[in-house]
Every structure is written in C-alpha cells, then in structure tokens.
Enzyme design. Structure first.
Site, short mmCIF file in Angstrom:
data_model
loop_
_atom_site.label_atom_id
_atom_site.label_comp_id
_atom_site.label_asym_id
_atom_site.label_seq_id
_atom_site.Cartn_x
_atom_site.Cartn_y
_atom_site.Cartn_z
N LYS A 202 8.83 3.80 3.11
CA LYS A 202 8.06 3.25 2.00
C LYS A 202 8.99 2.37 1.17
CE LYS A 202 5.38 4.39 -2.09
NZ LYS A 202 4.64 5.44 -2.82
N ARG A 212 -1.42 0.78 -9.06
CA ARG A 212 -0.94 1.42 -10.30
C ARG A 212 -1.97 1.23 -11.41
NH1 ARG A 212 5.45 -0.20 -9.49
NH2 ARG A 212 5.67 0.94 -7.52
N LYS A 225 11.11 1.45 -9.01
CA LYS A 225 11.28 2.63 -8.14
C LYS A 225 12.37 2.40 -7.09
CE LYS A 225 6.59 4.37 -8.96
NZ LYS A 225 5.42 5.10 -8.39
N LYS A 256 4.94 1.47 4.92
CA LYS A 256 4.19 0.99 3.77
C LYS A 256 5.04 0.03 2.95
CE LYS A 256 2.10 2.80 -0.39
NZ LYS A 256 1.95 3.95 -1.25
N SER A 282 -2.75 -1.85 -1.84
CA SER A 282 -3.66 -2.46 -2.81
C SER A 282 -3.45 -3.97 -2.96
CB SER A 282 -3.47 -1.77 -4.16
OG SER A 282 -2.12 -1.83 -4.58
N TYR A 321 -8.20 0.13 2.19
CA TYR A 321 -9.35 0.12 1.29
C TYR A 321 -10.53 -0.59 1.94
CZ TYR A 321 -5.62 1.49 -1.78
OH TYR A 321 -4.55 2.17 -2.32
C1 PBG Z 1 2.78 6.64 -5.50
C2 PBG Z 1 1.94 5.83 -4.58
C3 PBG Z 1 1.82 4.45 -4.65
C4 PBG Z 1 0.93 4.07 -3.66
C5 PBG Z 1 0.52 5.22 -3.00
N1 PBG Z 1 1.17 6.32 -3.57
C6 PBG Z 1 2.40 3.49 -5.61
C7 PBG Z 1 3.83 3.52 -5.91
O1 PBG Z 1 4.67 3.95 -5.13
O2 PBG Z 1 4.14 3.10 -7.02
C8 PBG Z 1 0.52 2.64 -3.43
C9 PBG Z 1 -0.73 2.40 -2.69
C10 PBG Z 1 -1.26 1.02 -2.81
O3 PBG Z 1 -0.65 0.10 -3.41
O4 PBG Z 1 -2.36 0.81 -2.29
N2 PBG Z 1 3.11 7.91 -5.12
#
Ligand code: PBG
Length: 333
Positions: A202, A212, A225, A256, A282, A321
């Site tokens: 990730k 978010r 992060k 991801k 997203s 989605y």
């Molecule tokens: C956080 C989490 C995130 C997503 C899934 N779980 C965002 C992040 O790491 O800040 C992102 C999913 C998306 O953008 O569709 N645990």
C-alpha cells in the site's frame, strides 16, 4: 514462450480482430462480476443514502441501506463487499477504543448483512484511522506513529470484527508485524476460517483524497502517511512486503492504488502466484467519473476497460467503487 509467426502476408494478426466473435474467442482474459469486491461507506441513521461529493455516484449508507445494497450486490453476482465506517468527531479519540467496540458501526453492519444476505462475503478494514483524532492508522506518540502498541490495538479490532462475522479481514494500516499478530490471535480464538487479505503493498498515495472525505478523515489528518505507507518509487520493496505478509499468514494480498501500480500487480502475481487483488481507489474512480460527467470520455467504456486491465495485469480480483455499475452492465450484455 517463443511465439512462432509466419511472415506477412501468411500471418495477418488482423484476421483475429475481424469480428466480435473472433475477438471474444481469442481474448486472453475476461472480467466477470465474481472478480469484484465492492467497497461501501457506512454511516449512522436509518433510511439514509448521502452522496459523497468527491465521488459522484457513491453514497454513505445507513445500515439498513447497506443491507439493501448487499442484497443487490449478491443478486448481481458480486461475491464480496468491503465496509468502511464514516465516523463522526465524537467517536474519534486518542485511544481509538471505538475500533474494538463490538457494537461499532462496522460490526453492526457486518452482523446485519450476514443475517440478511449470508451468501455475500463481508470484508472489514483493520486500521485505526476512522477512530483516531489524528486521522492516522496508528497511535501517535510525540509526533511518531508507534508500531507495536498499534499492532496490539489492531488485534483487538480484528477479533471484534471476526466475532461480528466478518469473512475477510483487510489490514490496511501498514504497521509491521500486524498480519502475524492477527493470525495468531484469530487461531487462538477459534477463528481459524477467517481469511486475511493484507494490504501488502500500500503506497502513500495522493489518490486516496476522495476516500478521506468519504470517511470524514480529511479534516482530522495531520501530516502525511509516508512513515508507514510505501514510497511510490519502490517496486522491489513491494515484493518484500508481499513475501513477509504471506509468510505471516495472509491468505490473499493486495496492491493499492490500482491503475498506476499495474507493474507491481504483475510482479507480485508472477513471483508468488498467491491470490492477488488490486484496489482501484477513490481518486481513480473520481477521475474517470469526473471526466465522464464532463463528456470528455465514455465513462462506461473507461470503467470496463480499466477493470479489465487489472485482470490482464494478473490480478484475481479488484476492489472497485464501480462494482455494482460494472456488474449491471455485464448482466445487460
Ligand atoms: C485507511 C484506508 C485508506 C483507504 C482504504 N483504507 C486511506 C488512507 O490510507 O489514507 C483508501 C481507499 C480509497 O482511496 O479508495 N486505512
């Protein structure tokens, strides 16, 4: 593999592209609703479907509406749904205790779905960000995201989710050692049949912005992060992360974001041959939808093409989605 090809004109590759029938016959990969996992946002209330502004077509749903959505998804042949809670400010605390509350939004939604639509697999998110006042996936001590104390909390969260009936746990936190700790705790508690799909590779990505907003974390998040999510520059590191998570007991692994990281999907699948998933996040969804709403691209074609590309890259399935829209389109064909 060494393809043998006659010289032109004996070999005319266009012959196999001449009709839909021929193209279908030789297609190397296919997409079906059973490849899809549908991420949904859950909020409190009843009868509520609230649009997420930055993700046109995506809703935050109250539990009753999530159950309706689960029914619809199952009827479309979508095998799994992934739950993300939208938590209001009062449930965001420094100790993140709401994360392992057996009656938190996510756990109540899991129980409601499993009672009404038992055939759909419920995946839950293991990470502290919906419950933390900092918006981070772990505890923050003196400005640092602490690893081991976070893992202890994630284990409690994972056990509560398994207890509620989750079929698949998705640790999305990127702490070190969490998969092994969760696996050990699940075994000890008798949850030997709860699967783990680790967010193994990730990346610290700009493409999570609309998510978010959807879960109410944008305002809370201080900083970035990058001390736990991966550097987008890295590829070998993704293989090390996947190897580690598999060795710790992950059943499936995930890359991801999705489209900008198809090279990682391909390397992971080729190297390990494990069930490999990608998360079309997203921001990827928002880009396609925004361009389509402006009339700049054909939204349906871009949706189907992008999902198909994950299969071509070697993925076994995709969190997207677009899942219900794509499945509906496939049902119509
Ligand atoms: C956080 C989490 C995130 C997503 C899934 N779980 C965002 C992040 O790491 O800040 C992102 C999913 C998306 O953008 O569709 N645990």
């Amino acid at each position: 593999m060494t393809p043998v090809q006659a010289p032109y004109p004996a070999n005319r590759p266009r012959r196999l592209r001449a009709s839909g029938a021929l193209r279908d016959l030789v297609a190397e990969t296919t997409l079906s609703p059973s490849d899809l996992i549908w991420p949904v946002f859950v909020r409190d209330g009843e009868g509520v479907e609230e649009p997420v502004a930055s993700m046109p077509g995506v809703m935050r749903r109250s539990i009753d509406k999530v159950v309706e959505a689960a029914r619809e998804a199952a009827d479309l042949g979508i095998p799994a749904m992934c739950l993300f809670p939208y938590t209001s400010a009062e449930h965001r605390t420094a100790d993140c205790a709401e994360a392992w509350n057996p009656d938190n939004l996510s756990n109540r939604a899991t129980r409601a779905i499993k009672a009404a639509v038992p055939e759909i697999a419920v995946m839950t998110d293991v990470a502290l960000d919906p419950y933390s006042d900092t918006g981070h996936d772990g505890f923050v001590v003196d400005g640092r995201i602490v690893n081991d104390a976070t893992v202890e909390a994630l284990v409690k969260q994972a056990l509560a989710q398994a207890e509620a009936g989750a079929d698949i746990l998705g640790p999305s936190d990127m702490m070190d050692g969490r998969v092994g700790a969760m696996r050990g705790a699940l075994e000890s508690a008798g949850h030997w049949d709860v699967a783990i799909m680790s967010y193994a590779a990730k990346y610290a990505s700009a493409f999570y912005g609309p998510f978010r907003d959807a879960v109410g974390a944008s305002a809370a998040l201080k900083g970035d992060k990058k001390t736990y999510q991966m550097d987008p520059a890295n590829s070998d590191e993704a293989l090390r992360m996947v190897a580690r998570d598999l060795a710790e007991g992950a059943d499936m692994v995930m890359v991801k974001p999705g489209l900008p990281y198809l090279d990682i999907c391909r390397r992971v699948k080729e190297r390990f041959g494990a069930p490999t998933f990608a998360y079309q996040v997203s921001g990827e969804y928002a880009m396609i939808r925004a361009a389509a709403l402006n009339g700049w691209i054909d939204g349906e074609r871009a949706m189907m093409e992008s999902l198909g590309c994950f299969k071509r890259a070697g993925c076994d399935g995709i969190l997207s989605y677009f899942a219900p829209a794509a499945a509906r389109l496939m049902a119509a064909c």
